[in-house]
Structures are given as C-alpha cells and as structure tokens.
Design an enzyme around this catalytic site. Structure first.
Site, PDB file in Angstrom:
ATOM      1  N   HIS A  40       0.805  -1.218   0.000  1.00 39.60           N
ATOM      2  CA  HIS A  40       0.000   0.000   0.000  1.00 39.60           C
ATOM      3  C   HIS A  40       0.843   1.276   0.000  1.00 39.60           C
ATOM      4  O   HIS A  40       1.911   1.339   0.605  1.00 39.60           O
ATOM      5  CB  HIS A  40      -0.933   0.017   1.215  1.00 39.60           C
ATOM      6  CG  HIS A  40      -0.211  -0.036   2.530  1.00 39.60           C
ATOM      7  ND1 HIS A  40       0.282   1.071   3.165  1.00 39.60           N
ATOM      8  CD2 HIS A  40       0.113  -1.090   3.313  1.00 39.60           C
ATOM      9  CE1 HIS A  40       0.863   0.731   4.290  1.00 39.60           C
ATOM     10  NE2 HIS A  40       0.784  -0.580   4.414  1.00 39.60           N
ATOM     11  N   ASP A  41       0.368   2.260  -0.729  1.00 38.34           N
ATOM     12  CA  ASP A  41       0.919   3.625  -0.738  1.00 38.34           C
ATOM     13  C   ASP A  41       2.322   3.714  -1.334  1.00 38.34           C
ATOM     14  O   ASP A  41       2.999   4.735  -1.164  1.00 38.34           O
ATOM     15  CB  ASP A  41       0.927   4.234   0.677  1.00 38.34           C
ATOM     16  CG  ASP A  41      -0.463   4.287   1.293  1.00 38.34           C
ATOM     17  OD1 ASP A  41      -1.298   5.050   0.785  1.00 38.34           O
ATOM     18  OD2 ASP A  41      -0.715   3.555   2.271  1.00 38.34           O
ATOM     19  N   GLY A  62       5.029  -1.055   2.843  1.00 38.45           N
ATOM     20  CA  GLY A  62       4.187   0.116   2.614  1.00 38.45           C
ATOM     21  C   GLY A  62       4.980   1.405   2.492  1.00 38.45           C
ATOM     22  O   GLY A  62       6.034   1.566   3.105  1.00 38.45           O
TER      23      GLY A  62
END
Length: 263
Positions: free
Chosen positions: A120-121, A138
């Site tokens: 994520h991200d 992340g």
C-alpha cells in the site's frame, strides 16, 4: 473486446474495446482496463484499480486488493498502474490507505516477476524491474530504472533512488542513493551501479564524476555532512552528482545505506 465465457466481469467496469480477458479471470466494478490490456487467465483485478495501455497480466496475479494494514476500514483507495507493464504470475499489488496517500502508483514499462509484491501507498517509477519474490513494504518510493534482485525486500517508508541496483536477498532498511548498488542483510552500500550505468548509456565523463563524488562522500576524513557539502561545492554543475546530494538532503531524518567499514 474478447472475454472468455468463464471470466466474471462486473458490468460497471470500464473496459476498452480491444481488451482481452482470459479464462477464469475476475474484474471488479471499480476497475478500468485501458486499450490493449491482456489478462491471460485466472487474474483478479479488484478495488479501484486502473491498468494502463498495453499491460499484460499473467495467471494468478491479484491487483487492487485491500492493503494489509490493520488501520484499513474498507475506505475507497486506489491502485494506478501505468502503461506497458508486464506483470507475471502470482504478483500482488495493493491499493493505498486512507491514512497514507490513498493511492499506490506504478509507473510505465516495468517488469514484475513471479511472486513480487507492491504494498500500500508505494510509488514506483518507470522501467523498474522487481525480480522473483522481491517485496516492497508500505510507503516505499522507488525511482526510475531500479533493478531489485530476487527475494530482496524494502522496509516500509524506504526510498530507493533512480538507476540503483538492489542485490538478491538484500534486506533494505535504509535509503539507497541514486546510482547506488547495495546488497546484504542488512543491506549496505557496495559502490555505484556501474554495470547499470554503462548499459543505460551514461557517458564515461558522467561515470567518472559519480565515482569521484562517491569516493569523497564516503571517505574516512571529516563528518559525513562536511563531505556532503564538499561534494555539492565541487560538483555543483553535474546533475547526476547533485541528484544524489539532493536525494540525501530531501529527508535528513531517514537512515542511509552506507558502505561497510573494515574492523
């Protein structure tokens, strides 16, 4: 458009007219598949995910799954994948988090080998290669033309500069300078990515300037900050050297991969 009869495609999905969706693939309602996308078979594309033009996705990849983050409560976050990426078997790429940027971005023309993972991200540049099993935690930021070896892993929030090389099995817990070459567990700086620089057509003059700056920056005399300022002064007119300087200055709170010191 070619959709195999065993595929399950949500009617709300936005699909270009020449997309190919192979057997047993699943495409969710908030998905956009751009022109020329090919899902070969058994591919799952879910969440708010966009695949750029000409992407080819191999069997059992999962794109746009929710982030592996305990704080995620089902908010709508995105995965944006640029054009012409080759995504091989069992690759996973997750959407962002509401507490982060809200989006995971993948550049163009990358190769994501079997079992590699983008969390994520993350922000991944163009022409990036993640070899088999390479993993990004992340919020990792990777510049253009990075090569990450098999089973290597980057700790969350790590920054990996352009044209750098991450050796196989490396555990990257600190930032990697542009043009650098690191390996080991934990990963340490082994020098410049000279092979990559030559393959990408960097001139002899540019490579020599980078080598001179590297030797000064990581010498034994003085403090690191003093040496960094010396490099910035001596090589102020060299954009590649200054890219390294600017990379380090951009986040002074992040630890940096450094060369190992002899005991």
């Amino acid at each position: 458009m070619t959709i195999h009869p065993t595929a399950i495609v949500a009617p709300e999905a936005k699909i270009a007219s020449d997309v190919e969706i192979g057997p047993y693939s699943i495409v969710g309602p908030d998905v956009t598949l751009s022109a020329g996308v090919r899902l070969l078979s058994h591919v799952v594309v879910e969440g708010a995910t966009t695949l750029g033009e000409g992407c080819v996705v191999h069997p059992f990849a999962n794109l746009g799954g929710p982030p592996q983050h305990l704080g995620h409560k089902g908010e709508r976050t995105e995965l944006l994948i640029g054009p012409r990426n080759i995504i091989r078997e069992h690759v996973t790429m997750h959407t962002g988090t509401a507490s982060g940027k809200g989006v995971t971005t993948i550049g163009s023309d990358g190769l994501y080998m079997v079992g590699s993972h983008v969390a994520h991200d993350c922000s991944v540049g163009d022409f990036v290669v993640l070899a088999k099993g390479a993993t990004l935690g992340g919020h990792v930021a990777i510049g253009d033309y990075v090569f990450m070896g098999g089973l290597a892993a980057a700790h969350q929030f790590s920054r990996i500069g352009r044209y750098s090389f991450i050796g196989g099995l490396a555990a990257v817990t600190k930032d990697v300078i542009p043009y650098g070459s690191v390996w080991g567990n934990h990963a340490h700086l082994e020098g410049l990515n000279l092979v990559g620089l030559k393959r990408r057509g960097f001139s002899r003059e540019t490579i020599n300037a980078l080598r001179a700056a590297y030797r000064l920056m990581f010498a034994d005399e003085g403090t690191f900050q003093e040496r960094l300022e010396d490099v910035a002064e001596i090589h102020a007119g060299n954009p590649e050297v200054m890219e390294i300087v600017d990379f380090i200055r951009a986040d002074a709170n992040r630890p940096l991969c450094l060369p190992e010191r002899e005991v």
